[in-house]
Design an enzyme around this catalytic site. Structure first.
Site, short mmCIF file in Angstrom:
data_model
loop_
_atom_site.label_atom_id
_atom_site.label_comp_id
_atom_site.label_asym_id
_atom_site.label_seq_id
_atom_site.Cartn_x
_atom_site.Cartn_y
_atom_site.Cartn_z
N HIS A 19 74.75 63.31 -21.53
CA HIS A 19 73.31 63.13 -21.33
C HIS A 19 73.02 62.87 -19.86
O HIS A 19 73.47 61.88 -19.28
CB HIS A 19 72.85 61.94 -22.19
CG HIS A 19 71.40 61.66 -22.12
ND1 HIS A 19 70.90 60.47 -21.63
CD2 HIS A 19 70.32 62.41 -22.47
CE1 HIS A 19 69.58 60.48 -21.71
NE2 HIS A 19 69.20 61.65 -22.21
N ASP A 48 67.17 67.76 -17.59
CA ASP A 48 65.73 67.92 -17.67
C ASP A 48 65.30 68.73 -16.46
O ASP A 48 65.98 68.73 -15.43
CB ASP A 48 65.03 66.56 -17.63
CG ASP A 48 65.74 65.53 -18.49
OD1 ASP A 48 65.41 65.44 -19.68
OD2 ASP A 48 66.62 64.81 -17.97
N HIS A 61 64.85 64.00 -14.37
CA HIS A 61 64.21 63.51 -15.59
C HIS A 61 62.75 63.13 -15.39
O HIS A 61 61.87 63.55 -16.15
CB HIS A 61 64.97 62.31 -16.14
CG HIS A 61 64.36 61.74 -17.38
ND1 HIS A 61 63.41 60.72 -17.35
CD2 HIS A 61 64.52 62.05 -18.69
CE1 HIS A 61 63.04 60.43 -18.59
NE2 HIS A 61 63.68 61.23 -19.42
#
Length: 255
Positions: A19, A48, A61
């Site tokens: 992640h 992201d 992000h």
């Protein structure tokens, strides 16, 4: 279409996702973080994307640089020349997503499109690098991922947005709801707003519909084990060594 028909999913399960490259290392969404995960054996990475004022697609992000870099300002309002000077943790540059694809050619990416303006630049990068088989696109906004799917067709894998996940949860309870039929995965938290999302009924319902279940963001070993026992297809974690250890103890870490 089942997930098996798309090259993104042709890897032994369960998938281990780093992640943001492994947030626990303190340098999230940087090439250094992703390199560390890849060196540990991760082949699935989560990131992201946002777009700068001059159209460059960055792996980041937040909408602003403020939280994790030594710079300030909204990415959408800044040219790439300014974003490129920012340093995550005061040390590492903000990467372009295209550069990450080139730097790690053996990896697959789960990409959360954080802003509508980032969608077309992302699809352009995938076209330029012929990376359609390496990326699954997700977003909380169901309309955004549906638009990505409509623009790219079956060459692109997408996951459900929030509306689709709600429909899948309702269907797993026997209610007459149906998630978006061209999605290939449900990427979900264990619970949302105190309501359980992932349980045996949810996983079985997703699998009946040809959807994989990827769970985020799981940072405790016991929770990882419980999810694996339910039959989830992937786990996203900030703690990349921990998830690797849990999968190794089950003989499920890819050689």
């Amino acid at each position: 279409m089942t997930t098996a028909a798309h090259p993104y999913f042709d890897h032994p399960r369960p998938f281990a996702f780093a992640h943001r490259g492994g947030v626990a290392g303190g340098l999230e969404n940087t090439e250094r973080a992703f390199r560390r995960a890849v060196d540990l054996g991760y082949r699935y990475l989560e990131t992201d994307v946002h777009v700068t004022a001059d159209g460059r697609l960055v792996a980041f992000h937040d909408a602003t640089l403020d939280r994790v870099t030594d710079a300030r300002g909204a990415i959408a309002d800044l040219p790439w020349s300014e974003v490129a000077r920012a340093r995550v943790g005061g040390r590492e540059p903000v990467p372009l997503f295209a550069d990450l694809l080139r730097a790690f050619p053996g990896t697959r990416w789960n990409v959360d499109v954080k802003a509508e303006g980032a969608l077309l630049p992302l699809l352009r990068v995938l076209q330029e690098q012929d990376a359609w088989g390496r990326v699954c696109v997700g977003s909380f906004d169901e309309r955004r991922v549906a638009r990505a799917q409509a623009l790219a067709g079956n060459r692109l894998a997408t996951s459900l947005g929030t509306r689709g996940v709600v429909a899948l949860r309702l269907r797993s309870w026997g209610l007459p709801a149906r998630p978006r039929p061209d999605a290939r995965a449900a990427q979900v938290p264990v619970r949302q707003a105190g309501i359980p999302v992932v349980d045996g009924a949810f996983v079985r319902c997703a699998h009946r519909l040809g959807l994989q279940v990827h769970v985020w963001t799981v940072n405790e070993a016991d929770a990882m084990r419980a999810l694996l026992d339910l039959g989830v297809d992937g786990i996203m974690t900030d703690h990349v060594e921990l998830l690797r250890g849990v999968l190794e103890e089950r003989g499920a870490w890819p050689a």
